[in-house]
Design an enzyme around this catalytic site. Structure first.
Site, PDB file in Angstrom:
ATOM      1  N   CYS A   1       1.096  -1.593  10.001  1.00 61.66           N
ATOM      2  CA  CYS A   1      -0.182  -1.899   9.358  1.00 61.66           C
ATOM      3  C   CYS A   1      -1.311  -1.094  10.005  1.00 61.66           C
ATOM      4  CB  CYS A   1      -0.442  -3.408   9.390  1.00 61.66           C
ATOM      5  SG  CYS A   1      -1.713  -3.952   8.212  1.00 61.66           S
TER       6      CYS A   1
ATOM      7  N   HIS B   1       4.479  -5.769   7.183  1.00 59.13           N
ATOM      8  CA  HIS B   1       4.759  -6.453   8.453  1.00 59.13           C
ATOM      9  C   HIS B   1       6.246  -6.829   8.554  1.00 59.13           C
ATOM     10  CE1 HIS B   1       0.632  -6.996   9.997  1.00 59.13           C
ATOM     11  NE2 HIS B   1       0.300  -6.973   8.715  1.00 59.13           N
TER      12      HIS B   1
ATOM     13  N   GLU C   1       7.755  -7.927  11.075  1.00 59.21           N
ATOM     14  CA  GLU C   1       7.960  -8.995  12.048  1.00 59.21           C
ATOM     15  C   GLU C   1       7.941 -10.385  11.436  1.00 59.21           C
ATOM     16  OE1 GLU C   1       3.467  -8.082  12.300  1.00 59.21           O
ATOM     17  OE2 GLU C   1       5.327  -7.081  11.726  1.00 59.21           O
TER      18      GLU C   1
ATOM     19  N   SER D   1       7.329 -32.574  34.678  1.00 59.27           N
ATOM     20  CA  SER D   1       6.778 -33.485  33.667  1.00 59.27           C
ATOM     21  C   SER D   1       7.848 -34.047  32.743  1.00 59.27           C
ATOM     22  CB  SER D   1       5.733 -32.751  32.826  1.00 59.27           C
ATOM     23  OG  SER D   1       6.346 -31.753  32.028  1.00 59.27           O
TER      24      SER D   1
ATOM     25  N   VAL E   1       9.872 -29.265  28.298  1.00 61.07           N
ATOM     26  CA  VAL E   1      10.841 -28.168  28.273  1.00 61.07           C
ATOM     27  C   VAL E   1      10.587 -27.170  29.397  1.00 61.07           C
ATOM     28  CG1 VAL E   1      11.692 -26.204  26.929  1.00 61.07           C
ATOM     29  CG2 VAL E   1      11.264 -28.389  25.798  1.00 61.07           C
TER      30      VAL E   1
ATOM     31  N   SER F   1      11.145 -28.519  32.980  1.00 64.07           N
ATOM     32  CA  SER F   1      12.551 -28.901  33.146  1.00 64.07           C
ATOM     33  C   SER F   1      13.432 -27.682  33.386  1.00 64.07           C
ATOM     34  CB  SER F   1      13.040 -29.663  31.908  1.00 64.07           C
ATOM     35  OG  SER F   1      12.309 -30.855  31.720  1.00 64.07           O
TER      36      SER F   1
END
Length: 523
Positions: A85, A179, A181, A233, A236, A239
């Site tokens: 682009c 685009h 992506e 906490s 994700v 951990s």
């Protein structure tokens, strides 16, 4: 050990909302990449030593005098370059072509007729019945290239864009006006694979197993036999950080789990069971509910609540760290989007959107070194690594939960009574979504406590109790979202259970606001 950074793509960001998607797609292909601001210096590019370069899209117009330009060295580095682009437009203009504002702006789906099959479009064709190969793509542009630079050929056209794709095969320069992506471009991932693997020659070494091996080795090299403290906490990021550190340094990792009274139902016990009992980590559980609630008394403004929760967390964490006198390092679950958004990151352009409740702001006098093993990773990559480390998929794929927890899901002032009611109502909502096979169909679902009372009837008696709102949304990127059209019978079942099982709630409503104009969270 596999060198996962040997082959790498440099993505220069010109401001497109899709730029992070480019990086995620390249990583998905199996190749490492980094995202830098467009005005990177020649010295920085040389130091990074990319195998290929991608120029992103952007909101500016190349027809404006002071619009962003790629560093000239980009086109003299001797590596393949792909312009997307705006990136295609600035490539064309900087190499001697011409761009103009288009009379017909293209936003949305378009069909590109391929005029030549170069290395970028090798084996790509979305319409096998057409006389010429076509690609179904997503356009979003107001300018267009009207004259090619010397050495380039037109490789794709649309009815309103006579140069929708271009290439200079001898210099390995390629440009696409669409685009690749975004998922709307049907063969976008294949096109990017052609560039990254076929043209740049990158090997696909960026895998979960290799990333874990690399992270563990780097942690060992960084901290040696020193002790490390981590605020765990149960989310994700923290951990996965905990398990990587545990694999690298074992008992030298000290996890501090701050139970602030703003967590989901039984969440504290679940964290201790998972990481203490199952994985054998050193965990200190701090029951700080009273401390947080006392600090939040009388505060009803959302940002003030966030700041208070963050400050109290730092104070509690600081108190615990002082007890661990031999600790020399602080571990954090910082991920790559945090780095991109931070004003301190090497992009140097993005501003801080909002700070995490357990990242940053720690006292300078703690004098701890920083360990951030997830710093290079996107959230989807963190989840894949967590799965490879043995974390359950149900935990890794849970809906997002805000750093301040229920602090921003109880509207207005926070009280223990409100949090307890909200916890129970929310647990019922989530349980019923799982039962009805709707939990993973929505992107995020939660309950909000409203500080208003409503009249209700229970048996022969009248009740005057609190109101909660259910919120469920569907989204791809959380930048925009649609409210989820949950079945009426499911909503009815959830409402009946909450009103009958949670003493203190008399009414349940459902939020049908999209984003925009509303945000996903209420505060």
């Amino acid at each position: 050990m596999t060198n996962i950074h040997n082959h790498k793509i440099l993505i220069l960001d010109f401001g497109s909302q899709y730029t992070q998607l480019i990086a995620r797609r390249v990583r998905e292909i199996g190749v490492y990449c980094e995202l830098w601001a467009w005005d990177v210096t020649e010295e920085q590019i040389r130091e990074f030593n990319p195998t290929g370069i991608i120029l992103s899209g952007g909101p500016e117009s190349t027809t404006e005098e002071n619009s962003p330009r790629a560093q000239e060295y980009v086109f003299n580095a001797g590596v393949p370059v792909l312009g997307i682009c705006y990136g295609m437009q600035t490539m064309a203009m900087q190499l001697g072509g011409l761009t103009e504002t288009s009379d017909h702006r293209e936003f949305g789906y378009a069909s590109v007729d391929l005029q030549a099959t170069d290395a970028l479009f090798a084996k790509l064709n979305d319409n096998l019945t057409a006389s010429e190969p076509k690609l179904d793509v997503w356009m979003s542009h107001g300018d267009k290239v009207t004259r090619l630079a010397q050495g380039f050929q037109v490789t794709g056209i649309t009815p309103t864009c006579p140069i929708a794709a271009m290439s200079d095969e001898s210099r390995r320069f390629y440009g696409v006006q669409f685009h690749p992506e975004v998922t709307h471009t049907k063969s976008g991932l294949e096109l990017l694979t052609n560039f990254v693997v076929g043209i740049c020659g990158c090997e696909c070494k960026w895998t979960a197993e290799n990333i874990i091996e690399d992270a563990v080795a780097r942690i060992k090299e960084q901290v040696g036999d020193d002790e490390v403290i981590l605020g765990l906490s149960g989310g994700v990021d923290s951990s996965v950080t905990a398990l990587l550190l545990h694999r690298a340094i074992g008992k030298n990792l000290h996890c501090v789990f701050v139970d602030n009274g703003l967590l989901r139902l039984n969440e504290g016990d679940q964290v201790m069971e998972m990481f203490g009992d199952k994985f054998g980590l050193n965990i200190i559980r701090v029951n700080a509910e009273d401390r947080f609630l006392d600090a939040l008394k009388g505060i009803d403004e959302p940002e003030a609540k966030r700041k208070t929760i963050g400050k109290v967390f730092v104070d509690v964490f600081d108190d615990e760290s002082k007890k661990l006198t031999s600790v020399k390092w602080l571990a954090q679950g910082t991920i790559y989007p945090d780095v991109i958004e931070s004003a301190a990151s090497k992009t140097g352009k993005a501003h801080v959107i909002k700070s995490h409740h357990n990242v940053g702001g720690l006292p300078d006098y703690m004098k701890l070194g920083l360990v951030e093993p997830l710093r290079e990773l996107f959230k989807d990559e963190v989840r894949k690594i967590g799965l490879a480390l043995g974390l359950p998929a149900e935990m890794l794929n849970r809906h997002p939960f805000p750093g301040p927890g229920l602090g921003v899901r109880v509207l207005g002032e926070i009280k223990k009574e409100y949090c307890d009611l909200l916890r129970k109502a929310d647990a019922i909502f989530i349980e019923e979504l799982y039962k009805a096979d709707w939990y993973y169909k929505v992107s995020q679902a939660f309950t909000v406590f409203l500080p208003v009372k409503s009249v209700g009837v229970m048996g022969d008696g009248r009740k005057y109790d609190w109101v909660v709102s259910l919120r469920a949304v569907e989204t791809i990127d959380f930048m925009t979202a649609h409210w989820a059209h949950l079945p009426y019978d499911l909503l009815g079942k959830i409402s009946n259970r909450i009103i009958n099982e949670v003493n203190g709630i008399s009414r349940v409503v459902y939020d049908v606001s999209g984003k925009p104009p509303a945000t996903i969270e209420w505060e």
